[in-house]
Design an enzyme around this catalytic site. Structure first.
Site, short mmCIF file in Angstrom:
data_model
loop_
_atom_site.label_atom_id
_atom_site.label_comp_id
_atom_site.label_asym_id
_atom_site.label_seq_id
_atom_site.Cartn_x
_atom_site.Cartn_y
_atom_site.Cartn_z
CG ASN A 207 -0.31 -0.12 2.56
OD1 ASN A 207 0.46 0.87 2.68
ND2 ASN A 207 -0.35 -1.17 3.16
CG ASP A 276 -7.33 -4.34 5.97
OD1 ASP A 276 -7.02 -4.42 7.37
OD2 ASP A 276 -7.84 -3.48 5.74
CE LYS A 286 8.30 -12.38 -13.40
NZ LYS A 286 9.16 -11.96 -14.37
N PRO A 306 -4.75 -11.17 10.64
CG PRO A 306 -3.05 -11.90 12.19
CD PRO A 306 -3.64 -11.89 10.70
CG ASP A 307 -7.74 -5.18 13.74
OD1 ASP A 307 -6.89 -4.59 14.31
OD2 ASP A 307 -8.72 -4.77 13.02
CB ILE A 308 -1.89 -6.01 15.01
CG1 ILE A 308 -1.34 -6.96 13.98
CG2 ILE A 308 -0.88 -6.25 16.09
CD1 ILE A 308 -0.09 -6.47 13.15
CG PHE A 324 -2.81 6.49 12.92
CD1 PHE A 324 -2.09 6.24 13.96
CD2 PHE A 324 -2.53 7.62 12.30
CE1 PHE A 324 -1.22 7.16 14.82
CE2 PHE A 324 -1.82 8.67 13.14
CZ PHE A 324 -1.00 8.37 14.13
CE LYS A 338 -11.55 1.37 10.64
NZ LYS A 338 -10.71 1.77 9.42
CE LYS A 342 -9.47 -1.68 13.82
NZ LYS A 342 -8.40 -2.11 13.07
O1 C5P Z 1 -9.32 -1.34 10.43
P1 C5P Z 1 -8.23 -0.25 9.71
O2 C5P Z 1 -7.37 -1.04 8.93
O3 C5P Z 1 -8.87 0.89 9.06
O4 C5P Z 1 -7.64 0.13 11.04
C1 C5P Z 1 -6.36 0.91 11.05
C2 C5P Z 1 -5.88 0.71 12.57
O5 C5P Z 1 -5.62 -0.83 13.12
C3 C5P Z 1 -4.27 1.17 12.43
O6 C5P Z 1 -4.00 1.82 13.71
C4 C5P Z 1 -3.72 -0.12 12.15
O7 C5P Z 1 -2.09 -0.02 12.65
C5 C5P Z 1 -4.56 -1.07 12.82
N1 C5P Z 1 -4.45 -2.39 12.14
C6 C5P Z 1 -3.80 -3.59 12.73
N2 C5P Z 1 -4.11 -4.90 12.25
C7 C5P Z 1 -4.72 -4.92 10.99
C8 C5P Z 1 -5.30 -3.92 10.38
C9 C5P Z 1 -5.11 -2.43 10.96
O8 C5P Z 1 -3.56 -3.47 13.65
N3 C5P Z 1 -4.63 -6.13 10.30
#
Ligand code: C5P
Length: 402
Positions: A207, A276, A286, A306-308, A324, A338, A342
């Site tokens: 990204n 994501d 390749k 995973p959403d850290i 963020f 959000k 979260k």
């Molecule tokens: O859900 P979104 O990606 O918009 O949320 C952004 C926030 O969540 C940021 O602080 C980003 O570092 C964190 N994040 C994360 N793990 C993910 C996706 C986003 O920690 N897989």
């Protein structure tokens, strides 16, 4: 107040007679001061006066066997948290702009990584001369800070700008540049940059995150005394001074690094743009276009990462956790849902549809969104300034928890 190291460089103008007063102001504020002077400065103020007020020997020569045996000039440049040139003559300003290193003051200014504050003092016509103006502009472009010159009656008989600012004003400006050390003892974990999810041996999904926002948070936190760990995706940015850096590639690697550092952290700021989704399986070889007919489709199966942030928030205890949210539309409404989902303490929302803000630029226009849904919108600011505001809120949250 915590003691800081200030290097005062005195150059040869009549205003040099005020230098001992400036040194006294720093010493009274509890700072350690060392003075250096050019040969011409010694015509206007006695080295003994500066030595007496600073309580330290005064250096005048770049190569002085006795002095270099004590603290060499590079060690002196490294020692400084701030370098103040007061008064700064037109000649010294020109030499600083030229990057010369043929005597002690300019050599120290070149060698130090500390901020430089210059208090010019000269005849009004010299100050207004295009040569001086160009030198000032060059130095400003390099991040040099200025105080004065003030307007008034000049020692040379002329009236106008050229007087060195009062020592009290210089000291005040110096204090603001040294900044608060209000994060001393705080362990801060910050993530930055984008992750890269391998598709095959040569390609990845990435990204547009540059990492600048997270690096600014790391830099400002370290300046304010925090012990900072920066977990960063690939980035060409230099590691800020005093920051421990952990490099990662993928979202899963970032998760491992964050979880390993999390236990020891008091504050976590998640500025990274974590992917994501990742390809369900990265091809070891390749993927060749020749294996597909012209116009044929290629599907890539993606799985969720995973959403850290959500994960660490579930286990955050007394830690302050900041997230963020980079959004292209419905910025505030999305940020509100959000933060609720979260569970972090503060969410920094930014509108990336705005070309002057967000990805890979030095400025950012953000809003702080709080768990109860209230919103603080900040004006467009540099990322370092946004980091400063963010850390002010973090300090307050830490204070409330004590
Ligand atoms: O859900 P979104 O990606 O918009 O949320 C952004 C926030 O969540 C940021 O602080 C980003 O570092 C964190 N994040 C994360 N793990 C993910 C996706 C986003 O920690 N897989």
């Amino acid at each position: 107040m915590e003691q800081r190291h200030i290097l005062v460089a005195v150059t040869g103008g009549i205003a040099a007679y005020k230098a001992p007063e400036l040194v006294r102001a720093f010493v009274k504020a509890g700072h350690a001061v060392r003075c250096v002077m050019t040969r011409a400065a010694a015509e206007f103020v006695s080295p003994m006066a500066l030595q007496t007020v600073s309580g330290q020997p005064v250096r005048r020569e770049l190569f002085d066997a006795a002095e270099e045996g004590g603290i060499d000039h590079i060690a002196l440049a490294d020692w400084a948290d701030l370098v103040v040139v007061a008064p700064a003559t037109a000649h010294t300003i020109a030499r600083l702009a030229g990057g010369l290193a043929d005597e002690l003051v300019t050599t120290l200014a070149l060698a130090t990584r500390a901020p430089l504050l210059i208090a010019p003092a000269m005849n009004v016509n010299m100050w207004r001369h295009p040569a001086t103006a160009a030198n000032v502009a060059t130095l400003t472009g390099r991040g040099v800070h200025w105080v004065g010159p003030d307007a008034g009656e000049l020692a040379c008989g002329w009236e106008g700008e050229g007087r060195m600012s009062d020592p009290a004003r210089i000291a005040e400006r110096a204090e603001s540049l040294l900044g608060a050390r209000d994060l001393t003892g705080v362990r801060l974990l910050v993530t930055a940059g984008g992750t890269r999810e391998p598709v095959d041996a040569v390609r990845y999904l990435g990204n547009r995150s540059s990492g600048k926002m997270g690096y600014a948070v790391a830099r400002q936190a370290a300046r304010r005394g925090a012990e900072v760990v920066l977990v960063t995706g690939p980035s060409g940015l230099a590691t800020p001074d005093g920051v421990r850096r952990v490099d990662v590639g993928t979202a899963l690697e970032m998760r491992d690094a964050v979880l390993a550092e999390f236990a020891a952290a008091d504050v976590v700021v998640k500025a990274a743009a974590v992917a994501d989704f990742r390809p369900a399986a990265a091809s070891e070889l390749k993927i060749r276009k020749e294996d597909l007919a012209d116009g044929a489709g290629l599907s890539l199966e993606l799985v969720r990462n995973p959403d850290i942030l959500a994960e660490i928030c579930r286990d955050k205890g007394k830690r302050v956790v900041v997230g963020f949210a980079a959004e292209s539309h419905d910025v505030i409404a999305t940020a509100r849902s959000k933060i609720a989902r979260k569970g972090c303490d503060l969410l920094v929302a930014n509108d990336v549809s705005n070309a002057d803000s967000g990805f890979d630029v030095d400025h950012n226009t953000v809003s702080f969104v709080w768990p109860a849904g209230d919103v603080e919108s900040l004006p467009p600011l540099s990322k370092d300034e946004v980091a400063g505001h963010l850390l002010d809120r973090v300090t307050k949250l830490l204070g409330d928890r004590e």
